[in-house]
Design a protein around this motif. Structure first.
Motif, PDB file in Angstrom:
ATOM      1  N   ILE A  21     -31.870  47.969  22.313  1.00 44.52           N
ATOM      2  CA  ILE A  21     -32.313  49.106  21.472  1.00 44.52           C
ATOM      3  C   ILE A  21     -31.920  48.876  20.264  1.00 44.52           C
ATOM      4  CG2 ILE A  21     -32.004  51.425  21.107  1.00 44.52           C
ATOM      5  CD1 ILE A  21     -31.897  52.070  23.947  1.00 44.52           C
ATOM      6  N   TYR A  22     -30.645  48.328  20.171  1.00 46.04           N
ATOM      7  CA  TYR A  22     -30.084  48.296  18.855  1.00 46.04           C
ATOM      8  C   TYR A  22     -30.702  47.029  18.105  1.00 46.04           C
ATOM      9  CZ  TYR A  22     -25.888  50.916  20.409  1.00 46.04           C
ATOM     10  OH  TYR A  22     -25.026  51.769  20.982  1.00 46.04           O
ATOM     11  N   ALA A  23     -31.232  46.068  18.666  1.00 49.43           N
ATOM     12  CA  ALA A  23     -31.990  44.983  18.107  1.00 49.43           C
ATOM     13  C   ALA A  23     -33.226  45.390  17.637  1.00 49.43           C
ATOM     14  CB  ALA A  23     -31.800  43.768  19.018  1.00 49.43           C
ATOM     15  N   ALA A  24     -33.928  46.007  18.674  1.00 54.95           N
ATOM     16  CA  ALA A  24     -35.410  46.203  18.345  1.00 54.95           C
ATOM     17  C   ALA A  24     -35.261  47.378  17.218  1.00 54.95           C
ATOM     18  CB  ALA A  24     -35.898  46.871  19.503  1.00 54.95           C
ATOM     19  N   ALA A  25     -34.479  48.354  17.259  1.00 59.61           N
ATOM     20  CA  ALA A  25     -34.445  49.371  16.182  1.00 59.61           C
ATOM     21  C   ALA A  25     -34.349  48.863  14.805  1.00 59.61           C
ATOM     22  CB  ALA A  25     -33.302  50.481  16.494  1.00 59.61           C
ATOM     23  N   LEU A  26     -33.248  47.773  14.767  1.00 61.44           N
ATOM     24  CA  LEU A  26     -33.054  47.072  13.622  1.00 61.44           C
ATOM     25  C   LEU A  26     -34.227  46.234  12.829  1.00 61.44           C
ATOM     26  CD1 LEU A  26     -30.845  46.698  11.322  1.00 61.44           C
ATOM     27  CD2 LEU A  26     -30.465  44.255  12.560  1.00 61.44           C
ATOM     28  N   TYR A  34     -25.017  47.934  10.278  1.00 60.36           N
ATOM     29  CA  TYR A  34     -25.439  48.233  11.464  1.00 60.36           C
ATOM     30  C   TYR A  34     -24.656  47.278  12.565  1.00 60.36           C
ATOM     31  CZ  TYR A  34     -29.345  49.375  14.807  1.00 60.36           C
ATOM     32  OH  TYR A  34     -30.213  49.842  15.788  1.00 60.36           O
ATOM     33  N   ASN A  35     -24.525  45.979  12.245  1.00 59.09           N
ATOM     34  CA  ASN A  35     -23.625  45.078  13.115  1.00 59.09           C
ATOM     35  C   ASN A  35     -22.326  45.516  13.449  1.00 59.09           C
ATOM     36  OD1 ASN A  35     -24.000  42.862  14.729  1.00 59.09           O
ATOM     37  ND2 ASN A  35     -23.552  41.306  13.009  1.00 59.09           N
ATOM     38  N   ARG A  36     -21.806  45.821  12.579  1.00 60.63           N
ATOM     39  CA  ARG A  36     -20.264  46.264  12.505  1.00 60.63           C
ATOM     40  C   ARG A  36     -20.399  47.592  13.622  1.00 60.63           C
ATOM     41  NH1 ARG A  36     -17.066  45.112   7.728  1.00 60.63           N
ATOM     42  NH2 ARG A  36     -16.824  43.159   7.590  1.00 60.63           N
ATOM     43  N   THR A  37     -21.280  48.412  13.436  1.00 58.03           N
ATOM     44  CA  THR A  37     -21.359  49.585  14.132  1.00 58.03           C
ATOM     45  C   THR A  37     -21.682  49.250  15.767  1.00 58.03           C
ATOM     46  OG1 THR A  37     -22.068  50.580  12.271  1.00 58.03           O
ATOM     47  CG2 THR A  37     -21.883  51.836  14.130  1.00 58.03           C
ATOM     48  N   PHE A  38     -22.957  48.663  15.890  1.00 58.18           N
ATOM     49  CA  PHE A  38     -23.685  48.537  17.215  1.00 58.18           C
ATOM     50  C   PHE A  38     -23.343  47.045  17.845  1.00 58.18           C
ATOM     51  CE2 PHE A  38     -26.160  51.762  14.913  1.00 58.18           C
ATOM     52  CZ  PHE A  38     -25.777  52.853  15.814  1.00 58.18           C
ATOM     53  N   GLY A  39     -23.049  45.944  16.960  1.00 56.97           N
ATOM     54  CA  GLY A  39     -23.051  44.887  17.581  1.00 56.97           C
ATOM     55  C   GLY A  39     -24.428  44.331  18.080  1.00 56.97           C
ATOM     56  N   TRP A  40     -25.455  44.461  17.162  1.00 57.17           N
ATOM     57  CA  TRP A  40     -26.629  44.147  17.936  1.00 57.17           C
ATOM     58  C   TRP A  40     -27.088  42.903  18.312  1.00 57.17           C
ATOM     59  CZ3 TRP A  40     -29.813  40.956  15.291  1.00 57.17           C
ATOM     60  CH2 TRP A  40     -29.571  40.456  14.222  1.00 57.17           C
ATOM     61  N   ASP A  41     -26.116  41.847  17.807  1.00 57.93           N
ATOM     62  CA  ASP A  41     -26.644  40.471  18.208  1.00 57.93           C
ATOM     63  C   ASP A  41     -26.178  40.186  19.469  1.00 57.93           C
ATOM     64  OD1 ASP A  41     -23.785  40.679  17.561  1.00 57.93           O
ATOM     65  OD2 ASP A  41     -23.664  39.132  16.174  1.00 57.93           O
ATOM     66  N   ARG A  42     -25.577  41.160  20.189  1.00 60.62           N
ATOM     67  CA  ARG A  42     -25.132  40.916  21.901  1.00 60.62           C
ATOM     68  C   ARG A  42     -26.456  40.901  22.469  1.00 60.62           C
ATOM     69  NH1 ARG A  42     -22.184  45.347  24.213  1.00 60.62           N
ATOM     70  NH2 ARG A  42     -22.753  46.711  22.743  1.00 60.62           N
ATOM     71  N   ALA A  43     -27.654  41.285  21.936  1.00 62.87           N
ATOM     72  CA  ALA A  43     -28.890  41.495  22.789  1.00 62.87           C
ATOM     73  C   ALA A  43     -29.168  39.995  23.294  1.00 62.87           C
ATOM     74  CB  ALA A  43     -29.804  42.141  21.853  1.00 62.87           C
ATOM     75  N   TRP A  44     -28.827  39.079  22.265  1.00 61.72           N
ATOM     76  CA  TRP A  44     -29.198  37.750  22.674  1.00 61.72           C
ATOM     77  C   TRP A  44     -28.356  36.955  23.243  1.00 61.72           C
ATOM     78  CZ3 TRP A  44     -31.538  39.836  18.337  1.00 61.72           C
ATOM     79  CH2 TRP A  44     -32.894  40.224  18.333  1.00 61.72           C
TER      80      TRP A  44
END
Lengths: 383, 305
Positions: free
Chosen positions: B226-231, B290-300
């Protein structure tokens, strides 16, 4: 080589098609023009076989086109007949005046000649981007004096009016909107309205005319900008759509999105006359742009020779009349009216009876004030 | 590192190549890696970094000297403040809208065993191939005063006269959501495929209901997706141009439209460059925060755990 003789031949083709189709509609005209072009290609191919001198292939010239049907029409009515007789092909790339300035700054001009839209011709000439016209190559006698508003630097091209257009189904009788005061009068003429936001001109002029300033450049300029915006404030809540392009104007009336709007005369005529939109144009208090748009050769043009050659063609009566038949923008070469019938001439912004009731835009004022007023206009639109 | 015995068996070498040769091999490997990256690097530098740097320099120049005049004008003018606010609002609406509509679709696609899955995926992808302008125009036909919806409402006697659903935040949002939806669905779908369905099954075995096993197991595992797609959707939405221009009014003007007006109508290149730099800075800022908050790079990077 595009000598006088070749130019006359190209003119003759256009002239015969124009004469033959007088009083007929745009589609018939374009079809006949296509047939004539095909015929003359056949003829020249035939004469080439017989050993006659063919049009030599020469280096192409590049220009910018305003896009849409305009590019195709310019090719058929202006560039095509020229290319065929001179052997100089004309390339069209998308119109982008900021690109021209960027090319100039980078000393890498890739465009040879151009017809500057709106303020652009004035800007290019004033900023020194226009090459001086070589009158030994361009036949001045084929032009009319009003085309030389820029002296030796540009030749008047076809011209436009910005005008009110109303829904005839809504106001079928004589009691229809006739002035900008009527446009502003939402009590007397209720209905969905649209206005242009592409440039602040001539929206401010409309607003001032609505507020009681006479449609006379001497009394209109310098514009009272504050008064214009006060007047605009009154109409703003009643504008449903602010259009940004010519295609959008046509879409608005062809889909009956609005009842009252301002349009470019050419777009309005195509929609009404050819596409059957039941709307009517109002010449009274239309904003006429006069001879502000012109053809010019760009400084540093990669093919200056070719560009100067086509300059001898662009301002002539025949291509201007042919282009007018297809796009309804008025010829500034007044000799072109000899090639158009009376009924058609009445559709032209440059037709004397029309110029008499229009308000001619003072682009010199706009050249000095455009940046500041346009920025104010943009922020007013958002506010 | 291979031993002498191993190389003997493979027959490539009789002896340890020695520390010197090993270093040479490593250098060759580095060289090969560098060679492989080189084309990307050259293309990026020549066609991205260089023009961008030139634009940045331009944005700080006024009459040939260093100046902050453009940035001053940009940040003090009320126009651009509103435009940036609108840009954020519309991008946020688009992100939330695509997430709400896209999540159930992606969930179904990722968990179903139906043979229809590929056909459905195709249906998601096809609109993505259509041009933005075409898709925006189709909304003009649907939402216009004489459009299908307006006519249907009139026929059903729900309204007195024609209604205009165009030229407002609603129409721009609808257009942008429709355009960004495939990207949202596909990104979520890719992330959801990595979720181990056995974990959901384990929850069910231990007595959790359908909803509970979804809420406690699947949903948390899908958060990185969700984080990755939203960003992705948000950042791309920031740069929208055609859709707000066609479906919106002046109140829906986004920053790309302003940049176009500044560059092609006002012909003020330095100000346009400054505006573009602001858009870039905002996008970068969003990514960092965003990355600090959600760590979106975890998606991959991890299989969803």
């Amino acid at each position: 080589m595009f000598d006088r003789q070749e130019a006359d031949k190209a003119s003759a083709i256009l002239r015969s098609v124009l004469d033959e189709t007088k009083g007929m509609d745009r589609r018939v005209f374009l079809r006949r023009l296509g047939e004539a072009a095909a015929g003359s290609v056949l003829l020249s191919a035939f004469s080439a076989m017989l050993g006659a001198r063919p049009a030599q292939a020469a280096a192409a010239v590049t220009t910018m086109g305003w896009g849409g049907s305009n590019d195709e029409t310019q090719t058929r009515t202006i560039y095509g007949p020229f290319a065929e007789k001179s052997g100089i092909p004309v390339n069209i790339i998308p119109y982008n005046i900021s690109k021209v300035l960027a090319m100039h700054q980078a000393n890498a001009m890739e465009v040879d000649f151009i017809c500057g839209g709106g303020l652009d011709t004035l800007r290019l000439v004033k900023d020194g981007l226009a090459e001086k016209i070589d009158w030994t190559k361009v036949d001045k006698s084929a032009l009319t004096p009003n085309q030389l508003a820029y002296g030796d630097y540009a030749i008047g091209s076809n011209t436009t009016s910005y005008m009110m257009v109303y829904n005839k189904e809504k106001w079928p009788g004589d009691d229809h909107p006739k002035s900008w005061r009527d446009f502003w009068d939402v009590e007397k003429f209720p209905g969905a309205r649209a206005m242009g936001r592409y440039t602040a001109y001539p929206v401010l002029e409309y607003a001032l005319m609505a507020d009681g300033v006479p449609a006379d450049p001497a009394k209109m300029y310098p514009l009272d900008v504050d008064r214009a915006f006060r007047s605009l404030d009154r109409i703003k809540p009643h504008i449903t759509v602010w259009w940004e392009s010519g295609a959008q104007q046509q879409q608005l009336i062809e889909n009956k999105e609005v009842d009252l709007l301002d349009m470019w005369n050419g777009r309005a005529t195509v929609s009404i006359r050819d596409n059957g939109a039941s709307y009517e144009m109002v010449w009274n208090e239309a904003a006429y742009q006069g001879e502000v748009e012109g053809w010019l050769v760009l400084a540093g043009a990669p093919n200056p020779e070719g560009a100067m050659t086509i300059m001898d063609w662009l301002g002539r009566a025949e291509p201007q009349a042919a282009y007018a038949r297809a796009m309804y923008y008025g010829p500034t070469n007044l000799k072109a009216f000899d090639l158009l019938d009376e009924e058609f001439s009445k559709l032209m912004p440059s037709y004397p009876a029309n110029t008499a009731v229009q308000m001619k835009i003072d682009f010199n004022w706009w050249y000095d004030n455009f940046d500041a007023v346009q920025k104010r206009f943009e922020s007013w639109l958002l506010g | 590192m291979t031993s002498v015995g191993e190389t003997d068996r493979t027959g490539f070498s009789d002896a340890d190549p020695g520390p010197k040769a090993r270093a040479g091999l490593q250098r060759r490997e580095h060289f090969a890696t560098a060679l492989l990256i080189l084309p990307v690097l050259v293309v990026t530098i020549v066609f991205f970094v260089l023009p961008l740097s030139m634009m940045m320099v331009e944005s700080f120049k006024k009459d040939g000297a260093f100046s902050l005049a453009q940035y001053h004008e940009f940040f003090t003018s009320p126009i651009y403040y509103w435009v940036i606010l609108t840009t954020f609002t519309l991008s946020l609406i688009t992100t939330v809208g695509t997430l709400i509509i896209g999540y159930p679709v992606a969930y179904y696609l990722a968990t179903t065993r139906s043979r229809l899955r590929n056909a459905l995926l195709l249906l998601v992808v096809i609109p993505y191939w259509l041009d933005y302008i075409v898709r925006s125009y189709s909304w003009m036909i649907l939402l216009g005063r004489n459009g299908i919806i307006s006519r249907a409402l009139q026929d059903a006697k729900l309204t007195d006269g024609p209604v205009t659903l165009l030229y407002n935040t609603f129409s721009v949002s609808v257009g942008m959501i429709q355009i960004m939806l495939p990207l949202m669905i596909l990104t979520l779908y890719a992330a959801m495929l990595r979720i181990d369905q056995e974990l959901v099954l384990a929850a069910r075995v231990h007595g959790a209901g359908v909803w509970r096993s979804f809420a406690k197991v699947f949903l948390p595992l899908s958060l990185p997706g969700i984080y990755a797609a939203a960003l992705l959707v948000f950042i791309i939405s920031l740069g929208f141009y055609v859709t707000p221009a066609l479906l919106g009014g002046p109140g829906q003007a986004m920053i790309s439209q302003s940049i176009d007006v500044i560059a092609s109508r006002l012909l003020d290149f330095p100000l346009a460059s400054a505006a573009a730099m602001v858009l870039l800075a905002i996008s970068l800022l969003v990514v960092i925060v965003y990355n600090r908050t959600f760590g979106w790079d975890r998606a991959w990077t991890s299989p969803g755990i």
